[in-house]
Design an enzyme around this catalytic site. Structure first.
Site, PDB file in Angstrom:
ATOM      1  N   THR A 558      43.139  44.003  43.576  1.00 58.73           N
ATOM      2  CA  THR A 558      44.405  43.268  43.562  1.00 58.73           C
ATOM      3  C   THR A 558      44.184  41.924  42.873  1.00 58.73           C
ATOM      4  O   THR A 558      43.079  41.604  42.447  1.00 58.73           O
ATOM      5  CB  THR A 558      44.914  43.009  44.992  1.00 58.73           C
ATOM      6  OG1 THR A 558      44.118  41.964  45.602  1.00 58.73           O
ATOM      7  CG2 THR A 558      44.851  44.255  45.851  1.00 58.73           C
ATOM      8  N   GLU A 609      31.626  41.900  38.812  1.00 59.42           N
ATOM      9  CA  GLU A 609      31.414  41.957  37.365  1.00 59.42           C
ATOM     10  C   GLU A 609      32.718  41.920  36.593  1.00 59.42           C
ATOM     11  O   GLU A 609      32.820  41.270  35.546  1.00 59.42           O
ATOM     12  CB  GLU A 609      30.632  43.227  37.029  1.00 59.42           C
ATOM     13  CG  GLU A 609      30.312  43.410  35.554  1.00 59.42           C
ATOM     14  CD  GLU A 609      29.343  42.363  35.025  1.00 59.42           C
ATOM     15  OE1 GLU A 609      29.808  41.455  34.309  1.00 59.42           O
ATOM     16  OE2 GLU A 609      28.145  42.446  35.333  1.00 59.42           O
ATOM     17  N   ASP A 681      43.959  32.293  33.813  1.00 62.56           N
ATOM     18  CA  ASP A 681      43.013  33.400  33.936  1.00 62.56           C
ATOM     19  C   ASP A 681      41.705  33.088  33.198  1.00 62.56           C
ATOM     20  O   ASP A 681      40.614  33.350  33.712  1.00 62.56           O
ATOM     21  CB  ASP A 681      43.655  34.672  33.373  1.00 62.56           C
ATOM     22  CG  ASP A 681      42.811  35.903  33.639  1.00 62.56           C
ATOM     23  OD1 ASP A 681      42.534  36.179  34.825  1.00 62.56           O
ATOM     24  OD2 ASP A 681      42.417  36.571  32.673  1.00 62.56           O
ATOM     25  N   LYS A 685      37.756  32.498  34.583  1.00 66.84           N
ATOM     26  CA  LYS A 685      36.604  33.239  34.059  1.00 66.84           C
ATOM     27  C   LYS A 685      35.480  32.306  33.616  1.00 66.84           C
ATOM     28  O   LYS A 685      34.309  32.544  33.941  1.00 66.84           O
ATOM     29  CB  LYS A 685      37.051  34.134  32.901  1.00 66.84           C
ATOM     30  CG  LYS A 685      37.951  35.285  33.328  1.00 66.84           C
ATOM     31  CD  LYS A 685      38.468  36.070  32.136  1.00 66.84           C
ATOM     32  CE  LYS A 685      39.348  37.227  32.586  1.00 66.84           C
ATOM     33  NZ  LYS A 685      39.925  37.987  31.450  1.00 66.84           N
TER      34      LYS A 685
END
Length: 816
Positions: A558, A609, A681, A685
């Site tokens: 999710t 990962e 996003d 990362k």
């Protein structure tokens, strides 16, 4: 001569008694002693009858009638009509006597141990006489023998001790006088020197048979029951439990001591001392080989099978005595064990610290209060003076034990045992290993015993596969593709990696379903989920924790913050977490570090990962670099497959809004595309990569240069698309300005120790980012080993299939 003992399940009904007769008739021995128990469950029923009467409960009369009727029905079903009369009369006579005793108990409100043995003896007496009548109807050569006339005991009623010398002499002389092929004996019962009926305690019928076998020097003692022998573990808890075809007396003693109820320890001793093999057989599968117990060394099908069996004892308690006053002071242990012996309390397990500061003993939970009371009195002065702390009690515990003769010659068994338990979050409260090294015992929580036995059995016996129990939350684009991949690869994993995947639970934002029997079907998971319960995250979390299954993995597919907030609970219970969700690892640095710490502390794998690069091995490669001693100098990357897809596709001939819609439709964006286009996003990362590189960084430390107008972040997702239309000229100008310089638009993330940034850049043809097509990602690691020419990882960085494959790979890593 053979001695055959048939337990309660073997004589529970007329049909079962017929099977017993067939087995006895088929025996190859010239003469057999047949020892029988009461009809199945009858001992407990008779005990309940006496208890009701003693409690003044008049329902004991109805209970008595039910027991009488059961025996009468067995006679009617078993014997021909012409031969029923005398047996029916015999049953009625015994029940008339039993009725008189029960009425006396009811009137006196007293159910003494003497009376208890008198009542319990009716079970074996009645069953053996009914079986004798059936043997007579078959014209078999038999003799019924009342065990009370030859087995002599002390007067410790309900658990009498046998006077061995006169008993063995009585049996030997009596049997020598009989010429009949079958000598039928009621088990469990005996008598004291006054002629009063006594009973031999738990497993008493087995013990009766063992006494007869030893006294007559039988060729073999056969124990006929409802299972096909001793097993590597309790089959009620371990579906893969196997029959142990051959086991030594000492191994059998160890297993039976710790709860293997197929045979009881006292049974083994007379046969072991006399060197008489014991064969455990199944009345209902007489052709099955069973388990042979003898003095020969245990043989195994495989050399690596060095553990013979796993046993357990539930509902035990620990008593702990601690104190500095014990150190170097002789006599503490002596007082402890003398006190418990005087209180008639059996010690199951003992462990003592090398400093002599503490002694811990395990006892049956039913005895723990009496044990503590006795010890409090014995150590009263030491406790009062502070030399010894007050006696501590721990309840709700169990013992699991590995047993095997070959363990002593193989190092590492203990290490493997405790490693397996630790990886599954099973805390070991106390440990004991016998000097013979045939047994390694661990005290654990009662709630963990089923899981413990399963993981140990899997580690030591199940060479075929290791079962992973998956709890998957999120079955959208990525989740559904993951389930499809699991279905496709399940046979490959089973046959090539010895991994069995089992979907123990499944949830989406509306429904959730759990399965204990084989797992949720990968062929029909959609319908199973549709028929499940209403989704509730708290309930989902609690159910996963309460199920407490082995090798559990929670898979979060999710983008939900609340789901990410549950990871701590799972890791603390040694449940592995595989996260596609980036929120947890990009939250506060303290939360990120706590998850990493919990993962280490509780041996719970935590893999994520797919947080960076979808299925690309970005985080794994970075971790390999660091573990091998390298050091990150700089990271440059295009980390958004969505943004790369958008800017590769957008050329001002089709609207920017339409291109973004296509990206969302094809599954390249987050559910809210603004997380991608706004840079959030990508920030997450690069933050995760910075943290995995060993640097403390938070979202607020990352510089974000947005290319979207501020109005695009207002309102709903549809409002966002409306604003993209409004600002089409803005996006067109960005494209045209870059094209005029022969450059391409790429959303680039950069990290150097102490700083990080994300933003849209127009890159030249010389850049590694220029020839990046479709939804590809690229990561450039500049390290001490790769200072000038970076280590490059490049490939598809978005899409449901590749992301699902990354999650799949993380799942497999939890096994190793």
């Amino acid at each position: 001569m053979y001695v055959l003992k048939f337990g309660g399940s073997s004589v529970a009904s007329a049909d079962n008694i017929r099977k017993v007769a067939e087995i006895v008739q088929a025996s190859e021995a010239s003469q057999v002693v047949v020892v029988v128990s009461a009809l199945g469950g009858m001992t407990n029923e008779l005990l309940a009858l006496g208890t009701k009467a003693a409690d003044g409960d008049e329902n004991y009369k109805g209970h008595l009638d039910e027991l009488r009727e059961r025996h009468l029905n067995v006679v009617k079903s078993l014997l021909p009509i012409t031969g029923q009369s005398s047996s029916l009369s015999m049953v009625m006579q015994h029940f008339n006597e039993l009725e008189d005793i029960a009425e006396s108990i009811f009137r006196l409100r007293e159910f003494s141990l003497v009376t208890k043995d008198r009542i319990l003896a009716f079970g074996e007496t009645l069953s053996s006489k009914i079986i004798a009548a059936y043997f007579a109807s078959l014209s078999l050569s038999y003799r019924w023998l009342d065990a009370r006339n030859i087995i002599l005991t002390n007067s410790k009623f309900t658990n009498a001790k046998v006077h061995m010398e006169p008993t063995m002499e009585n049996i030997s002389k009596t049997i020598a006088e009989f010429k009949e092929k079958i000598i039928l004996v009621p088990g469990f019962i005996a008598s004291n020197k006054k002629g009063q009926t006594t009973t031999l305690g738990r497993g008493g019928s087995d013990y009766t048979a063992a006494l007869f076998a030893a006294a007559v020097n039988a060729t073999r003692l056969e124990i006929w029951t409802d299972v096909s022998g001793m097993m590597t573990a309790d089959p009620r808890w371990v579906s893969g439990a196997k029959i142990i075809t051959h086991i030594s007396f000492k191994e059998a003693m160890e297993l039976s001591h710790f709860g293997a109820k197929v045979i009881y320890p006292p049974t083994i001793i007379p046969a072991m001392n006399a060197g008489i093999p014991i064969l455990i057989k199944n009345t209902f599968e007489p052709e099955a080989a069973g388990t042979l117990i003898d003095n020969e060394p245990t043989t195994h099908e495989l050399d690596q099978d060095i553990v013979t069996g796993i046993s357990s004892m539930t509902e035990i308690a620990l008593l702990s005595i601690e104190g500095s006053g014990m150190v170097g002071v002789p006599g503490t242990s002596k007082t402890l064990f003398e006190t418990l012996a005087a209180a008639q309390i059996n010690v199951i397990l003992i462990t003592q610290s090398s400093s002599e500061h503490s002694i811990c003993v395990a006892v049956d939970v039913a005895d723990v209060e009496a044990a503590k009371e006795a010890l409090d009195i014995s150590f009263q002065s030491e406790i009062s003076s502070g030399k010894i702390e007050p006696i501590k009690i721990e309840r709700s515990l169990s013992i699991v034990a590995l047993v095997g003769d070959k363990m002593k010659s193989h190092p590492g068994i203990s290490g493997k045992m405790f490693s397996v338990l630790g990886r599954n979050g099973i805390n070991v409260r106390a440990i004991a290993q016998g000097s013979s090294e045939k047994n390694i015992s661990a005290v654990i929580s009662f709630e963990d015993v089923k899981k413990a036995i399963n993981v140990l059995h899997e580690a030591f016996f199940e060479k075929v596969y290791k079962q992973l129990n998956l709890f998957i939350i999120g079955v959208g684009n990525v989740g559904s593709r993951l389930l499809a991949q699991l279905k496709q690869q399940r046979e490959y994993l089973l046959h090539n990696l010895n991994i069995q995947l089992r979907i123990a639970g499944l949830a989406n934002s509306r429904k959730m379903v759990f399965s204990d029997n084989g797992g949720v079907s990968l062929d029909h998971w959609e319908s199973a989920l549709q028929e499940g319960h209403k989704y509730d995250l708290h309930h989902f979390t609690q159910t996963v924790l309460e199920k407490n299954v082995r090798n559990a993995v929670v898979v979060d597919v999710t983008a939900n913050a609340a789901v990410a907030g549950t990871y701590k609970k799972f890791l603390e219970k040694s449940i592995a977490v595989v996260a596609c969700n980036k929120i947890a690892c990009s939250s506060t640095y303290e939360d990120y570090m706590q998850l990493k710490t919990l993962s280490k502390a509780f041996n719970a794998p935590f893999f994520f990962e797919t947080n960076v690069g979808a299925g690309l091995p970005v985080i794994g490669t970075l971790n390999d670099l660091l573990r091998s001693g390298d050091e990150v100098l700089k990271i440059q990357a295009v980390l958004s497959g969505t943004l790369n897809f958008v800017f590769n596709k957008y050329d001002a001939t089709e609207s920017f809004e339409q291109v973004v819609r296509t990206a969302q439709k094809d599954g390249y964006t987050e559910p809210d595309p603004r997380l991608d286009l706004g840079g959030t996003d990508v920030m997450r990362k690069i933050l995760i990569l910075a943290r995995e590189s060993g640097f403390e960084l938070n979202m607020a430390d990352i510089k974000n240069t947005p290319f979207l107008p501020a109005s695009c972040f207002e309102g709903s997702v549809e409002d966002f698309y409306g604003q993209l239309k409004v600002h089409e000229q803005h996006f067109k100008k960005l494209y045209e300005d870059a094209a005029a310089q022969n450059r391409k638009l790429k959303y680039v993330a950069t990290f150097e120790p102490g700083k990080a940034s994300v933003g849209l850049e127009a890159v030249s043809p010389e850049s590694d980012f220029y020839h990046l097509y479709g939804k590809d990602n690229i990561v450039l690691f500049y390290t001490k080993r790769y200072p000038d020419q970076p280590l490059v990882i490049k490939g598809a960085g978005a899409g449901a299939d590749v992301t699902a494959s990354g999650v799949f790979a993380d799942l497999i890593k939890t096994v190793y």
